[in-house]
Design a protein around this motif. Sequence first.
Motif, PDB file in Angstrom:
ATOM      1  N   HIS A 171       0.826  -1.212   0.000  1.00  0.00           N
ATOM      2  CA  HIS A 171       0.000   0.000   0.000  1.00  0.00           C
ATOM      3  C   HIS A 171       0.862   1.265   0.000  1.00  0.00           C
ATOM      4  O   HIS A 171       0.448   2.304  -0.531  1.00  0.00           O
ATOM      5  CB  HIS A 171      -0.929  -0.006   1.221  1.00  0.00           C
ATOM      6  N   ALA A 172       2.063   1.176   0.580  1.00  0.00           N
ATOM      7  CA  ALA A 172       2.964   2.331   0.567  1.00  0.00           C
ATOM      8  C   ALA A 172       3.465   2.607  -0.852  1.00  0.00           C
ATOM      9  O   ALA A 172       3.545   3.768  -1.278  1.00  0.00           O
ATOM     10  CB  ALA A 172       4.137   2.093   1.513  1.00  0.00           C
ATOM     11  N   VAL A 173       3.799   1.564  -1.591  1.00  0.00           N
ATOM     12  CA  VAL A 173       4.240   1.737  -2.979  1.00  0.00           C
ATOM     13  C   VAL A 173       3.122   2.325  -3.824  1.00  0.00           C
ATOM     14  O   VAL A 173       3.340   3.216  -4.660  1.00  0.00           O
ATOM     15  CB  VAL A 173       4.726   0.393  -3.552  1.00  0.00           C
ATOM     16  N   GLN A 174       1.910   1.838  -3.623  1.00  0.00           N
ATOM     17  CA  GLN A 174       0.777   2.368  -4.386  1.00  0.00           C
ATOM     18  C   GLN A 174       0.548   3.841  -4.085  1.00  0.00           C
ATOM     19  O   GLN A 174       0.265   4.641  -4.983  1.00  0.00           O
ATOM     20  CB  GLN A 174      -0.476   1.555  -4.066  1.00  0.00           C
ATOM     21  N   THR A 175       0.693   4.216  -2.823  1.00  0.00           N
ATOM     22  CA  THR A 175       0.552   5.632  -2.458  1.00  0.00           C
ATOM     23  C   THR A 175       1.622   6.479  -3.123  1.00  0.00           C
ATOM     24  O   THR A 175       1.351   7.576  -3.628  1.00  0.00           O
ATOM     25  CB  THR A 175       0.629   5.777  -0.931  1.00  0.00           C
ATOM     26  N   CYS A 176       2.852   5.975  -3.155  1.00  0.00           N
ATOM     27  CA  CYS A 176       3.941   6.726  -3.796  1.00  0.00           C
ATOM     28  C   CYS A 176       3.689   6.890  -5.288  1.00  0.00           C
ATOM     29  O   CYS A 176       3.892   7.978  -5.853  1.00  0.00           O
ATOM     30  CB  CYS A 176       5.267   6.021  -3.552  1.00  0.00           C
ATOM     31  N   LEU A 177       3.244   5.850  -5.949  1.00  0.00           N
ATOM     32  CA  LEU A 177       2.994   5.927  -7.389  1.00  0.00           C
ATOM     33  C   LEU A 177       1.868   6.906  -7.697  1.00  0.00           C
ATOM     34  O   LEU A 177       1.975   7.720  -8.625  1.00  0.00           O
ATOM     35  CB  LEU A 177       2.651   4.534  -7.924  1.00  0.00           C
ATOM     36  N   ASN A 178       0.800   6.824  -6.938  1.00  0.00           N
ATOM     37  CA  ASN A 178      -0.309   7.753  -7.162  1.00  0.00           C
ATOM     38  C   ASN A 178       0.101   9.202  -6.888  1.00  0.00           C
ATOM     39  O   ASN A 178      -0.369  10.123  -7.563  1.00  0.00           O
ATOM     40  CB  ASN A 178      -1.490   7.366  -6.282  1.00  0.00           C
ATOM     41  N   SER A 179       0.987   9.394  -5.932  1.00  0.00           N
ATOM     42  CA  SER A 179       1.444  10.753  -5.627  1.00  0.00           C
ATOM     43  C   SER A 179       2.317  11.303  -6.753  1.00  0.00           C
ATOM     44  O   SER A 179       2.206  12.481  -7.113  1.00  0.00           O
ATOM     45  CB  SER A 179       2.224  10.760  -4.309  1.00  0.00           C
TER      46      SER A 179
END
Length: 758
Positions: A358-366
């Motif tokens: 979920h942290a990687v997904q947050t970084c990509l979306n950001s």
Amino acid sequence: MTAVQIFQKSSQRTLQSLKSARPQCLCSVWNNSFKQRNERFLHTTTQANLKNESKSRILNQSSILFQDGIGFEELPILIRRATKDSFPFTPYSYSGNSVRTESEFDVSFHQALQNCGSVNAVFKLLEVPHNQVEGYSAAFALQRLHELKSLNTEWHQIHSFIRSAVMRELYDRVRADVKLLSPDTLLSLVECYLAADGFSLSCMDAINEEIQVRLADSAFTIQELLKLADLLKENSIVQPKSKPVDFGEDNTTKNSDFVSQTLSAFSTDFEIHKDDYTPKPQHFDRFSANRGDEAQEKIRAKCDELFSNVWVHLITRYPDIDEHSLPMVLQALPPSKRSVVPLLEKAAAKIWPELAPHAVQTCLNSLSRLRVYNSGLMVQFGRWAYIHVHQMNPSLLLSFLHTFSEFCFLDRNLIKVVEKCLQLKGTKVQTEVMALSVEYFMACRYLSPIVMDAAAAHLVEHGDSYHPVQLFAIVRAYGYLNYLPSKPSSFLKKAETCLWEQFDNMAERQILEVLGSLTFVNVLPKNFYNRVTSAYFYTKVGALTNPDKLTSLMWLRVLKHAIALDLTVDVKENFQWILEQRYTRSVFLYLDSHKFTILAMQAALNELVGSRFNHVLPFYGCCAVYLDKNGIPLEVRRDKAKGYKVLGDVNKKLVMMLRSSEHFTVNTKQLLGAQAQRTDNLKRLGFTLVEIRAGHFFFSDQSLEVLREHLTPYINLSAMSTAQPEGEEVGSDSSLQRDWLTYSCDDSLMSDGDDNVD
């Protein structure tokens, strides 16, 4: 006097002068920055304001220039001011030992406040001896009163002189004990004064000053800094601007507030008695309230300054970012602070294996939200995807594909992950994931038979449930990448059926692009020809706005051209039809990004053979030369009504075509669909292709020699000077140059010749 005595005396004078000096600036936050690595710090400039009106300020900002690699960047740092009395012996610093932990009384008092359901209950609980109500108790009481104010529970009962005196006592206790409060309590007070009208300004100043001191001494964790930045951002006290009335909207879907706003915009009576209808604001404390605009502006300025200092301090703390705080920082990062992302790359280089999905997904979306292309971060995320492929889920894979497609970033690790996921799931893959995977591979010009065959099988099985956009994304990729699946018949049959059923639901630009791209792989959609050339469809295309209209006309012309060449196999007839086209400019689909490179090549060709002995081949956008049996170029005349005419018997037709990496797939090195179609059509028309690398004409003064080297095997250059008539001027034709310089897709597509195929 010895040298030691002289040195001691000079040192005492220096210290004495420093003592008597005015407040100066001391950099105390940039820890471990001046390291002898690849970075070189060039210059620092302080911006400390030492005027009397700024004596209460604890922090000032400065900027530091540093070199990382070959680029120069400027980053702000924090400067903390030291007082004249303490400098340089005792730094004006915050000591973490002064923070007092919550006592048993504070904990029990906090719990008792939470049990209070009304303002009366809170004030009854406050009737305790004075020495028992300390900073924590006062802060908890203010927070609870703020919560009750949000619930609007008996809030009017606070409007009394006695209770206002109690409120002022709470403010005084918080201001006196602010250095003893924990960071969480300080942040709660910030949230309180941001949302409460009439909060004591002196108490707010004490809270802000303590926060600035702790910022300067790195007393906050990264999570606490992010929470503070989020509070200052989300709970901004800036008054929202009224939205203008849009008369083009459907007002039937709006609520009654919109109706009242609309009436107030036209009713003069409503404006005159506006105060009678405006509800009075509920202040935190009526007797301590600051209702003036000047007070509100001061509060807003202080909050903006504090918000800026928080982000400045976050920038200086980038080495402290870990796997838990990295996604939080990227998610909280505003667009105005996107320059922080390169610093986060250095922190992510050490912690990327420990990131959670979920942290990687947050970084990509950001990254997608900020529109920041950072190859270092994306490489690290691609590595994470490869070693954590077992944790990949559809939502996370969509985030990877969306972000990497947006920046057209080709990552081999992500390609392996996508191929493995599609092989594992087969036709059970979600349609959205399949469509975005194909779109990513097409954007990166990467041909993967595994992905394309999986997409074809998925279309055959689930094509009837495709959304028009998903159908468009999958089918057009085969023409772009010049690839047909291993079983093309079933795929093409299903694609034709789905396109026929979705014809009216797809946008005109999309349906024409799909049909035009299929011609790249010699699939001529003749069943759709009458439908796309009907008067009804022309009317729909004509009603489009640019650039959709121009793009639609371009693809329609590509489709017509492919079908027209297929109607007859007579080479001479097709060649004559090409020359008779009135518009000489190429469709930009073939021109690529080499417009000025073609100009340089044409100028060299004019100098080599003469401007009357070459021309730009209509539609294909490349220079052509026609030779007789002796290898001497023939003259080409242009007529605005009849097109081009070659004077003499043509023995060989040459066409000079620029090549670059943009024309090939990045892995198989085969021509992309558009370039493959252009090459095949020119060969069918009897042309001999002379392929020249486009890089030879990029700001090069050797273009004439390069062109001479490529054309010498075909053209008898030694006999040209005697064969050319006298008066022939070697050089570029001004009218032809003007055509290319003013070239645009608007001109190339607005052709009256599109009404008829032949």
